[in-house]
Design a protein around this motif. Structure first.
Motif, mmCIF file in Angstrom:
data_model
loop_
_atom_site.group_PDB
_atom_site.id
_atom_site.type_symbol
_atom_site.label_atom_id
_atom_site.label_comp_id
_atom_site.label_asym_id
_atom_site.label_seq_id
_atom_site.Cartn_x
_atom_site.Cartn_y
_atom_site.Cartn_z
ATOM 1 N N ASN A 1 0.971 -1.166 -0.118
ATOM 2 C CA ASN A 1 0.085 -0.028 0.096
ATOM 3 C C ASN A 1 0.953 1.035 -0.061
ATOM 4 O O ASN A 1 0.556 2.446 0.359
ATOM 5 N N LEU A 2 2.202 1.161 -0.376
ATOM 6 C CA LEU A 2 2.865 2.294 -0.654
ATOM 7 C C LEU A 2 2.794 2.933 -2.024
ATOM 8 O O LEU A 2 2.540 1.858 -2.976
ATOM 9 N N TYR B 1 -2.663 6.323 15.590
ATOM 10 C CA TYR B 1 -2.169 7.809 15.198
ATOM 11 C C TYR B 1 -1.952 8.394 16.608
ATOM 12 O O TYR B 1 -1.018 9.117 16.426
ATOM 13 N N LEU B 2 -2.325 7.914 17.739
ATOM 14 C CA LEU B 2 -2.024 8.572 18.917
ATOM 15 C C LEU B 2 -0.473 8.014 19.200
ATOM 16 O O LEU B 2 0.325 8.941 19.534
ATOM 17 N N ALA B 3 0.106 6.748 18.853
ATOM 18 C CA ALA B 3 1.181 6.467 19.127
ATOM 19 C C ALA B 3 2.059 7.394 18.082
ATOM 20 O O ALA B 3 3.268 7.452 18.586
ATOM 21 N N MET B 4 1.835 7.842 16.976
ATOM 22 C CA MET B 4 2.342 8.157 15.966
ATOM 23 C C MET B 4 2.755 9.585 16.392
ATOM 24 O O MET B 4 3.850 10.134 16.661
ATOM 25 N N LYS C 1 -0.969 4.590 7.086
ATOM 26 C CA LYS C 1 -0.182 3.790 8.066
ATOM 27 C C LYS C 1 1.045 2.932 7.265
ATOM 28 O O LYS C 1 1.727 2.509 8.076
ATOM 29 N N ALA C 2 0.661 2.917 6.089
ATOM 30 C CA ALA C 2 1.966 1.881 5.283
ATOM 31 C C ALA C 2 3.029 2.883 5.449
ATOM 32 O O ALA C 2 3.992 2.326 5.385
ATOM 33 N N ALA C 3 2.941 3.995 4.875
ATOM 34 C CA ALA C 3 4.015 5.073 4.698
ATOM 35 C C ALA C 3 4.720 5.048 6.290
ATOM 36 O O ALA C 3 5.886 5.115 6.153
ATOM 37 N N THR D 1 6.250 12.276 4.091
ATOM 38 C CA THR D 1 5.478 13.429 4.106
ATOM 39 C C THR D 1 4.673 13.654 3.312
ATOM 40 O O THR D 1 3.783 14.353 3.241
ATOM 41 N N SER D 2 4.924 13.179 1.978
ATOM 42 C CA SER D 2 4.290 13.676 0.833
ATOM 43 C C SER D 2 2.971 12.823 0.916
ATOM 44 O O SER D 2 1.790 13.234 0.590
ATOM 45 N N THR D 3 2.989 11.423 1.208
ATOM 46 C CA THR D 3 1.925 10.322 1.472
ATOM 47 C C THR D 3 0.892 11.144 2.568
ATOM 48 O O THR D 3 -0.190 11.376 2.513
ATOM 49 N N ALA D 4 1.602 11.911 3.805
ATOM 50 C CA ALA D 4 0.681 12.346 4.665
ATOM 51 C C ALA D 4 0.058 13.561 4.233
ATOM 52 O O ALA D 4 -1.150 13.550 4.585
#
Length: 281
Positions: free
Chosen positions: A62-63, A173-176, A112-114, A81-84
């Motif tokens: 999924n990249l 996402y909290l962990a990120m 999540k994959a990125a 960063t681009s994927t974000a």
């Protein structure tokens, strides 16, 4: 890169460059237009631009690529960063109208994959680029804070992760957000910087404080705001960088003053008004 057909995107101009952030931004814009006037043309454009990079993903990881048709070698690799940025706008588009709900699942899978494949525990940081099969391209990592123009940093990813947590409630996402916050909280701010870099650090600090309740991030935000006032405020407008003879007319000042407003609301004990959900990248 072998170019597949542009499935469902007849309006794409072959030979151009479909910038990754803008494909998401246009998807969000077309979704908004369709929701207002129900013109099927806007729906087709929203779906075409929104699915473009999804159709270029590696279905096993999924990249996605960083830029379709970019002649530079890095365009074929995946960038966190681009994927974000792409996923941020797709998530916003999915909330506009139920007919675009599919963008949420796509954005979560790609985001999540990125993050998964970009993280390097040995360097306690994220790789700048990875192949679509998940292998890192070299050892270069994303800078914690970019103090110039044209370079995305870890703070951008952190703020997008905070937005995803705010919308979805998914603790992944909290962990990120915590991971990024733990990296940047002790970062010493340099004497030479550009206003947009200070603004992004201020905004992420406030995002992390709201999500994590970590008072260290609130204190960091206050210190950054004070730096901005002391070094960039001319008495009339904000400078581009400390001791610069120019005002900033391009990037950063809007995010900086929005950060000041968020801090103001927090100091007035009005956290709802300071919520990151009220701000956009």
């Amino acid at each position: 890169m072998e170019k597949p057909e542009y499935r469902g995107l007849e309006q794409y101009q072959d030979g151009g460059q479909a910038w990754i952030k803008h494909s998401g931004l246009y998807c969000y814009s077309f979704s908004f237009l369709f929701d207002k006037n129900r013109n099927p043309e806007w729906k087709r454009w929203a779906e075409g631009s929104g699915n473009l990079y999804w159709n270029y993903r590696n279905p096993k990881t999924n990249l996605i690529v960083s830029c379709i048709d970019d002649p530079r070698p890095t365009g074929k690799n995946s960038s966190l960063t681009s994927t974000a940025l792409l996923c941020y706008y797709l998530l916003k588009a999915s909330a506009i109208n139920p007919e675009f709900a599919g963008f949420r699942q796509q954005s979560e899978l790609m985001f999540k994959a990125a993050e998964k494949y970009s993280w390097d525990p040995n360097q306690n940081s994220y790789y700048a680029l990875v192949d679509l099969d998940g292998k890192p391209v070299g050892t270069e990592v994303i800078p914690v804070i970019a103090t110039g123009y044209g370079v995305a940093d870890m703070l951008l990813f952190g703020s997008v992760a905070a937005y995803f947590y705010k919308v979805t409630g998914d603790k992944a996402y909290l962990a990120m957000v915590k991971q990024v916050a733990d990296i940047v909280v002790d970062h010493t701010w340099p004497d030479k910087f550009v206003v947009n870099s200070l603004a992004s650090n201020l905004q992420f600090s406030l995002d992390a404080y709201e999500i994590l309740g970590d008072k260290r991030m609130y204190e960091k935000a206050r210190k950054l705001a004070e730096i901005g006032i002391q070094t960039l405020w001319s008495g009339k407008l904000f400078l581009r960088e400390p001791k610069d003879p120019y005002y900033e007319a391009k990037l950063g000042t809007n995010a900086l003053v929005a950060g000041f407003l968020r801090l103001h609301y927090l100091e007035k004990n009005n956290p709802a008004a300071a919520s990151l959900s009220r701000w956009s990248l």
